[in-house]
Design an enzyme around this catalytic site. Structure first.
Site, PDB file in Angstrom:
ATOM      1  N   GLU A   6       0.833  -1.217   0.000  1.00 39.44           N
ATOM      2  CA  GLU A   6       0.000   0.000   0.000  1.00 39.44           C
ATOM      3  C   GLU A   6       0.864   1.262   0.000  1.00 39.44           C
ATOM      4  OE1 GLU A   6      -3.018   0.381  -0.641  1.00 39.44           O
ATOM      5  OE2 GLU A   6      -3.863  -1.609  -0.371  1.00 39.44           O
ATOM      6  N   CYS A 162     -14.955   1.695 -14.361  1.00 40.67           N
ATOM      7  CA  CYS A 162     -15.384   3.090 -14.191  1.00 40.67           C
ATOM      8  C   CYS A 162     -14.155   4.001 -14.322  1.00 40.67           C
ATOM      9  CB  CYS A 162     -16.057   3.245 -12.824  1.00 40.67           C
ATOM     10  SG  CYS A 162     -16.996   4.787 -12.662  1.00 40.67           S
ATOM     11  N   CYS A 169     -19.606   1.420 -19.201  1.00 40.42           N
ATOM     12  CA  CYS A 169     -20.851   1.416 -18.420  1.00 40.42           C
ATOM     13  C   CYS A 169     -21.676   0.151 -18.639  1.00 40.42           C
ATOM     14  CB  CYS A 169     -21.681   2.653 -18.746  1.00 40.42           C
ATOM     15  SG  CYS A 169     -20.871   4.190 -18.238  1.00 40.42           S
ATOM     16  N   CYS A 172     -20.749  -2.602 -16.256  1.00 39.29           N
ATOM     17  CA  CYS A 172     -20.640  -2.234 -14.839  1.00 39.29           C
ATOM     18  C   CYS A 172     -21.636  -3.010 -13.986  1.00 39.29           C
ATOM     19  CB  CYS A 172     -20.879  -0.733 -14.680  1.00 39.29           C
ATOM     20  SG  CYS A 172     -20.745  -0.205 -12.963  1.00 39.29           S
ATOM     21  N   CYS A 178     -26.566   3.728 -10.708  1.00 38.14           N
ATOM     22  CA  CYS A 178     -25.733   4.883 -11.049  1.00 38.14           C
ATOM     23  C   CYS A 178     -26.576   6.066 -11.538  1.00 38.14           C
ATOM     24  CB  CYS A 178     -24.711   4.489 -12.124  1.00 38.14           C
ATOM     25  SG  CYS A 178     -23.600   5.835 -12.569  1.00 38.14           S
TER      26      CYS A 178
END
Length: 362
Positions: A6, A162, A169, A172, A178
């Site tokens: 990370e 996205c 889209c 998705c 959305c």
């Protein structure tokens, strides 16, 4: 392992990080091993990855865990952020959810994009009001039984589907929720929510009236971004001092940068920031004066050979290095009162903790 990955992935892409991550985990597989490493070793392994303070803080945090926390990593996002240097809100949430199963959300660039489109949040996504609301949303949405998987899936959704431009889209998995997609398909904004849910008129989440919906952009109307600050321009004179080593191979003088600030603790050729608009003749003179301290002898400005310029873009600085070379005869005694310096062969130079910019200079 999650913590190391990370930290490395802050502001750096996965493809770049993989090799560094594998080398790091091989060299320091445990916190205890990292705590015993020197900062010089950390900087050498980190060289080329950028944002060098990240590596330094990783090692400081490992030492703190070993010496002050009995070798035990904090186990909640709150404690991780409070106790470990270099661990901010996002990193703490990622470690706590992925490693320890804490039901806490995460908000990174990908999550910001997904949530702003899902909810038609059109205000500046870097503003405090928007960021706080996004954290509230992420904490509300996170799957209580599999928080680490949920957070990684949400980030992956932003990274692969996205995406900033030309989002997919149709593929998705949350398209039916959305609002930005609904607005694109049906050409009208979602109905105004209940007054309890929204401060209509001065809403900190809605786009300003001066920035109406652009139908050609569709869902990519969101998120809005603040205008990017232009990086400031800086010029630095750098001199590659060269001598013949004992085996006849050239050796170069490198000196260590201060322990704080940009590229802290890294090695470089003797360098000097230049005032704006300095003529070349004056550049040579100030550089010659600077080199006199390192060589312990007068340096004639006319003896500096101009090689060329190297441009290196840091996130906030457009840096130009004006590169000179100076061959030296005989030995040069380095003054121990100055910051650390040493002579290196080309091979030793590349193995040292030097920045990508200095490799370009050589």
């Amino acid at each position: 392992a999650v913590w190391v990955s990370e930290i490395m992935l802050q502001q750096t892409q996965v493809a770049t990080v993989i090799d560094y991550y594998n080398r790091w985990m091989q060299k320091w597989p445990t916190l205890q091993a990292l705590a015993q490493a020197s900062l010089e070793e950390v900087n050498e392994l980190w060289a080329g990855l950028g944002y060098y303070s990240r590596g330094k803080r990783l090692q400081e945090a490992a030492r703190k865990v070993v010496s002050e926390l009995a070798g035990q990593m904090p186990r909640t996002a709150e404690d991780l952020q409070k106790l470990l240097p270099g661990v901010g809100r996002y990193t703490a949430g990622a470690i706590a959810s992925i490693s320890y199963g804490q039901a806490t959300g995460v908000v990174d660039g990908n999550v910001i994009r997904v949530l702003c489109r899902l909810r038609c949040i059109g205000a500046d996504s870097s503003s405090l009001a928007v960021i706080e609301r996004l954290w509230d949303m992420a904490n509300a949405l996170v799957d209580r039984s599999r928080p680490g998987d949920f957070n990684q899936a949400l980030m992956e959704l932003g990274a692969t589907v996205c995406v900033p431009k030309a989002p997919l889209c149709g593929e998705c998995p949350v398209k039916q929720h959305c609002r930005a997609r609904r607005r694109k398909l049906f050409g009208k904004p979602a109905p105004v929510p209940d007054v309890e849910d929204c401060g209509v008129g001065s809403c900190p989440l809605c786009p300003p009236a001066a920035e109406p919906w652009d139908s050609s952009l569709g869902v990519t109307n969101f998120p809005r971004k603040a205008a990017k600050k232009q990086p400031r321009a800086a010029r630095t004179a750098t001199c590659v001092l060269e001598r013949r080593g004992c085996h006849g191979a050239p050796e170069y003088l490198i000196v260590q940068r201060p322990s704080s600030g940009l590229l802290a603790g890294l090695w470089e050729f003797p360098s000097l920031p230049l005032a704006q608009g300095l003529q070349e003749e004056k550049q040579r003179e100030v550089l010659a004066d600077h080199l006199r301290a390192w060589t312990g002898r007068p340096v004639v400005a006319g003896g500096l050979r101009f090689i060329g310029e190297v441009v290196h873009i840091f996130s906030h600085i457009h840096q130009t290095y004006v590169v000179y070379s100076l061959p030296l005869d005989g030995d040069v005694t380095l003054d121990p009162a100055l910051s650390p310096s040493r002579w290196v062969t080309e091979k030793e130079f590349h193995a040292s903790a030097v920045s990508t910019a200095m490799k370009k200079v050589l």
